[in-house]
Design an enzyme around this catalytic site. Structure first.
Site, PDB file in Angstrom:
ATOM      1  N   HIS A   1      65.756 -65.008 -19.428  1.00 22.57           N
ATOM      2  CA  HIS A   1      66.223 -63.619 -19.492  1.00 22.57           C
ATOM      3  C   HIS A   1      66.576 -63.179 -18.076  1.00 22.57           C
ATOM      4  O   HIS A   1      66.454 -63.959 -17.110  1.00 22.57           O
ATOM      5  CB  HIS A   1      65.154 -62.719 -20.133  1.00 22.57           C
TER       6      HIS A   1
ATOM      7  N   HIS B   1      64.299 -64.035 -15.078  1.00 19.60           N
ATOM      8  CA  HIS B   1      64.446 -65.381 -14.493  1.00 19.60           C
ATOM      9  C   HIS B   1      65.706 -65.460 -13.623  1.00 19.60           C
ATOM     10  O   HIS B   1      65.701 -66.066 -12.552  1.00 19.60           O
ATOM     11  CB  HIS B   1      64.568 -66.432 -15.601  1.00 19.60           C
TER      12      HIS B   1
ATOM     13  N   ASP C   1      54.207 -61.920 -12.825  1.00 20.37           N
ATOM     14  CA  ASP C   1      52.981 -62.718 -12.953  1.00 20.37           C
ATOM     15  C   ASP C   1      52.280 -62.711 -11.594  1.00 20.37           C
ATOM     16  O   ASP C   1      52.219 -63.720 -10.900  1.00 20.37           O
ATOM     17  CB  ASP C   1      53.341 -64.140 -13.388  1.00 20.37           C
TER      18      ASP C   1
ATOM     19  N   MET D   1      60.508 -57.584 -18.730  1.00 23.92           N
ATOM     20  CA  MET D   1      61.137 -58.654 -19.506  1.00 23.92           C
ATOM     21  C   MET D   1      60.194 -59.846 -19.583  1.00 23.92           C
ATOM     22  O   MET D   1      59.497 -60.169 -18.611  1.00 23.92           O
ATOM     23  CB  MET D   1      62.446 -59.080 -18.847  1.00 23.92           C
ATOM     24  N   SER D   2      60.164 -60.468 -20.744  1.00 25.78           N
ATOM     25  CA  SER D   2      59.319 -61.639 -20.939  1.00 25.78           C
ATOM     26  C   SER D   2      59.915 -62.461 -22.078  1.00 25.78           C
ATOM     27  O   SER D   2      60.456 -61.898 -23.041  1.00 25.78           O
ATOM     28  CB  SER D   2      57.895 -61.202 -21.314  1.00 25.78           C
TER      29      SER D   2
HETATM   30  P1  AMP Z   1      58.025 -68.137 -17.143  1.00 28.74           P
HETATM   31  O1  AMP Z   1      59.266 -68.791 -17.653  1.00 28.74           O
HETATM   32  O2  AMP Z   1      57.573 -66.983 -17.982  1.00 28.74           O
HETATM   33  O3  AMP Z   1      56.929 -69.115 -16.816  1.00 28.74           O
HETATM   34  O4  AMP Z   1      58.407 -67.474 -15.765  1.00 28.74           O
HETATM   35  C1  AMP Z   1      59.055 -68.206 -14.750  1.00 28.74           C
HETATM   36  C2  AMP Z   1      59.167 -67.341 -13.535  1.00 28.74           C
HETATM   37  O5  AMP Z   1      59.907 -66.160 -13.867  1.00 28.74           O
HETATM   38  C3  AMP Z   1      57.820 -66.857 -12.985  1.00 28.74           C
HETATM   39  O6  AMP Z   1      57.868 -66.867 -11.567  1.00 28.74           O
HETATM   40  C4  AMP Z   1      57.724 -65.453 -13.530  1.00 28.74           C
HETATM   41  O7  AMP Z   1      56.915 -64.608 -12.754  1.00 28.74           O
HETATM   42  C5  AMP Z   1      59.176 -65.025 -13.452  1.00 28.74           C
HETATM   43  N1  AMP Z   1      59.437 -63.893 -14.363  1.00 28.74           N
HETATM   44  C6  AMP Z   1      59.147 -63.829 -15.690  1.00 28.74           C
HETATM   45  N2  AMP Z   1      59.479 -62.608 -16.175  1.00 28.74           N
HETATM   46  C7  AMP Z   1      59.975 -61.892 -15.123  1.00 28.74           C
HETATM   47  C8  AMP Z   1      60.481 -60.557 -14.970  1.00 28.74           C
HETATM   48  N3  AMP Z   1      60.537 -59.715 -15.999  1.00 28.74           N
HETATM   49  N4  AMP Z   1      60.909 -60.180 -13.744  1.00 28.74           N
HETATM   50  C9  AMP Z   1      60.842 -61.033 -12.683  1.00 28.74           C
HETATM   51  N5  AMP Z   1      60.378 -62.296 -12.765  1.00 28.74           N
HETATM   52  C10 AMP Z   1      59.950 -62.718 -13.964  1.00 28.74           C
END
Ligand code: AMP
Length: 293
Positions: free
Chosen positions: A40, A43, A156, A190-191
């Site tokens: 999203h 990322h 995170d 966002m997640s």
């Molecule tokens: P993930 O794919 O959820 O493991 O996240 C991968 C990276 O993207 C990590 O460094 C997260 O902190 C970052 N990330 C996830 N969601 C967001 C967001 N809404 N805003 C900024 N960074 C994010």
């Protein structure tokens, strides 16, 4: 018509290293953005931040089984390689490293990187083994890529301070950069997991960040932290959240509990709450105001 070429995807550490070696020979700096896919705008903001620091950007897509606990959503975790590659291309990524589980953890794998100080609290208390999984895989990704920079999201925050600790403690030669949380129009962080929410849950989820920002503001204006967090928890439950794993003000860097501003410290408010089977996390800064000095 503007045509964006999809970045190449490699699945082995040998291919990854060959490409990075060529970039280095050409004198290019390299930045790494680890992700689990299901991408999203949050990322992509990391990829753009990486691009500002280095000529070459590697994004990793690896749903790391060792950071999921039993009964968590490992099997259901969103996967869409084609869409992810298109999004990464649009953000300026040069190479996708998407190893298999066997590539990362071959037969006989038996090492764990464990960071003590920052992981026995907040998410660490509710997801046993999670941070060992994170630090082990990030340590491997850093060793495999050997980038100049690696970018992590403030979304995170506990993960970010834990990775900084690991890199410092283990003398890993990389600069860790952080990037601010990207939010939906209504403020929800966002997640990848937001897509699990039903429309009704999605409306409730929007109250999470609002309650946290309002509570941070109350703390900044001198209201007692315990009273503010208690009221915030009650408000979230009556808004429709099913349960709250934690909701606490902590020192932003040590993650230790705080009962007010000490000189030279920063406070953040951290929370994890559940809506049905979906677990949301968020954190916001408590901005110092004149009243708390
Ligand atoms: P993930 O794919 O959820 O493991 O996240 C991968 C990276 O993207 C990590 O460094 C997260 O902190 C970052 N990330 C996830 N969601 C967001 C967001 N809404 N805003 C900024 N960074 C994010």
């Amino acid at each position: 018509m503007l045509q964006i070429t999809r970045p190449r995807t490699v699945r082995t550490v040998v291919e990854l290293r060959d490409i990075v070696r060529d970039w280095r020979r050409a004198g290019d700096l390299v930045a790494l953005t680890p992700t689990m896919g299901g991408l999203h705008e949050g990322h992509l903001s990391l990829v753009r931040a990486a691009r500002r620091r280095a000529r070459r950007v590697v994004a990793t897509i690896f749903v790391n089984p060792t950071q999921f606990g039993r009964g968590e959503d490992f099997d259901a975790y969103p996967k869409d390689d084609v869409r992810d590659a298109e999004l990464l291309a649009s953000a300026g990524c040069d190479l996708i490293y998407a190893p298999s589980v066997e590539e990362m953890y071959p037969e006989g794998f038996s090492s764990t990187v464990s960071v003590a100080a920052t992981t026995d609290t907040l998410c660490g208390s509710h997801r046993p083994g999670h941070f060992d999984g994170v630090t082990t895989v990030v340590c491997k990704l850093l060793n495999q890529t050997q980038p100049d920079y690696a970018i992590f999201g403030e979304k995170d925050w506990q993960q970010l301070v834990t990775i900084r600790r690991m890199v410092h403690d283990l003398d890993i030669p990389v600069r860790i950069s952080s990037s601010p949380t990207v939010r939906e129009a209504d403020g929800l962080a966002m997640s990848s997991r937001n897509r699990y929410l039903t429309p009704a849950q999605r409306r409730i989820a929007a109250k999470f960040n609002k309650a946290l920002f309002a509570s941070a503001d109350h703390i900044a204006h001198g209201l007692p932290i315990d009273r503010v967090t208690d009221a915030c928890g009650k408000a979230l439950l009556s808004a429709g959240f099913d349960s709250i794993d934690y909701l606490e003000a902590r020192d932003a860097y040590t993650l230790q509990p705080v009962d007010g501003f000490q000189p030279g410290t920063e406070i953040r408010l951290f929370a994890a709450a559940r809506l049905g089977t979906t677990r949301l996390i968020d954190n916001v800064p408590v901005e110092r105001t004149g009243m708390t000095e």
